[in-house]
Design an enzyme around this catalytic site. Sequence first.
Site, PDB file in Angstrom:
ATOM      1  CD  GLU A  33      41.317  48.163  40.568  1.00  0.00           C
ATOM      2  OE1 GLU A  33      40.859  47.150  41.103  1.00  0.00           O
ATOM      3  OE2 GLU A  33      40.821  49.297  40.733  1.00  0.00           O
ATOM      4  CB  THR A  39      43.379  42.113  49.132  1.00  0.00           C
ATOM      5  OG1 THR A  39      43.956  40.900  48.640  1.00  0.00           O
ATOM      6  CG2 THR A  39      44.219  42.636  50.286  1.00  0.00           C
ATOM      7  CE1 TYR A  78      43.820  32.866  47.123  1.00  0.00           C
ATOM      8  CE2 TYR A  78      42.803  35.017  47.217  1.00  0.00           C
ATOM      9  CZ  TYR A  78      42.716  33.657  47.339  1.00  0.00           C
ATOM     10  OH  TYR A  78      41.521  33.079  47.668  1.00  0.00           O
ATOM     11  CE1 TYR A 116      36.604  45.439  40.089  1.00  0.00           C
ATOM     12  CE2 TYR A 116      38.875  44.704  40.330  1.00  0.00           C
ATOM     13  CZ  TYR A 116      37.879  45.638  40.579  1.00  0.00           C
ATOM     14  OH  TYR A 116      38.168  46.770  41.275  1.00  0.00           O
ATOM     15  CG  ASP A 134      33.626  44.510  43.255  1.00  0.00           C
ATOM     16  OD1 ASP A 134      32.436  44.823  43.067  1.00  0.00           O
ATOM     17  OD2 ASP A 134      34.350  45.060  44.103  1.00  0.00           O
ATOM     18  CB  CYS A 188      25.229  48.179  50.128  1.00  0.00           C
ATOM     19  SG  CYS A 188      23.920  46.973  49.799  1.00  0.00           S
ATOM     20  CB  SER A 300      24.192  15.636  50.140  1.00  0.00           C
ATOM     21  OG  SER A 300      24.729  15.037  51.304  1.00  0.00           O
TER      22      SER A 300
END
Length: 349
Positions: A33, A39, A78, A116, A134, A188, A300
Site C-alpha cells: 500500500e 503509483t 515521493y 486510504y 482512492d 472504468c 484569476s
Amino acid sequence: MIFSNKLITWYLENKRFLPWRETKNPYAIWLSEIILQQTRVAQGLPYFEAFLNTYPTVTDLANAPEDDVMRLWQGLGYYSRARNLHATAKKVAYELNGNFPTNYKDLLTLKGVGEYTAAAIASIAYDEVVPVVDGNVFRVLSRVYGITSDISANSTKKEFQELAATLIPAEAPATFNQAIMDFGATQCTPKSPDCSVCPYINDCVAYATNQVSTLPIKLAKVKVKKRYLDFLIILDANGNTIIEQRTEKDIWQQLYQFPLIDSFKHNAEDINDYVKEKFDSLYIKEVLTLTNEAITHQLSHQKLHIKFWGVRVDNIPTDSTAWAELNKFGFPIVIHNFIKSLDLKTLIY
DNA sequence: AACCCGGGGGG
DNA sequence: CCCCCAGGGTT
C-alpha cells in the site's frame, strides 16, 4: 441494483493477479500500500518484490540502515514514503513487538498511513468493514451514481466515503475494496473506457447522460501567484503627478498606472532608496505611506497585494499630468478606486 | 485549504 | 504535452 454483487462478480472474472493478494500478512499488505500510493501497479511491482526479498519481515526492514532503504526505493519518487516506511517499521518492530495495529483507527497513527492506506490495510488484512476512497473509487462512484462534486475539494472525500460505506458488504470488505480499485484501474478507466462490456451499462448515470468523459469532475486548480505591487504617487506642490502606460504582455496591458515597483515577493521596505534611484532628477521632500495594510485584489491567476506611496517633490517633469486630468485615462479598477478615495489636500501643503 | 513531493505511462 | 497514478504530510 446491488452495486457490490455486480462488482464482485466482475472481479472474480477479471481480477489481476497481484502478489500482495496472495497473503493476509499485514507487513506485506502495508508494504504494498505504501509503494502503491500515487503509483501505478506496473511501476510498483518490482519494488514490492525487491523489498520483500531483501526484508522478509518488518524487523528486517527496521534493522536495515536508512541508506539501504533509500537506495532500494531509488527511482520510485515521493521519497518521504521511504523515510516514513522505515520509521514505521522501527516503531512496529521495536515498540509493538513486531505486530502491526489491527484496526483502522490505530493504523492511522502510523507515519505514512493516511485514511486510504489505513482503510486498505484494515479491510484487506483484518476484514474490517471500512471503505477505501482512492482515485479509482472517485471515478467509479462518480460515474455510476452521477456525482458531480469537485473531487479536488477536500470536503468531497467525505461524501464518497459515506456513499462507499453504504455499498461495502459486511461479509466481504477485503474483496469489495480490491474489486472497486481493480474495476477502476482496468474497466472504468480515466479515458475512453469500453462501456460496452461494463456490468453497469444499464445502471450507470454517467453512461445514460453522456457524462462518462467528464466525470469525475476535477476543477482545474488554477495556480494563483501572489504578487506585490507598490505604486508611487509622485506629486509636486501644484498637484501634478506622473503616470505611465502598461505596455508589457501582462495584466492590464494598455491601461495606465502610477510608477510601479513590481515584485513576486514582498519588498518595498525602502521606497525612499528606490525612488531616488529611478527618479534621480526629482528632489524628494518626503515619502508618505498612503496604505497601511496592503489592498488585496484577486485576479484569476494572481492575488495582488497593493500599496500606494505618496512621494512629495519640488520639481516634476514637464510631461506630468495634473491630478484633475487623471479621469481622462483608463486605470485598473483598483487604482481608479484609490484615486477616487484619495483626498489630495492631505498630500499637498 | 493550499502546497509540496516524483517518476512514469497512456492518450 | 497534459493528465493521472491503489496519497500523505506540512503549514
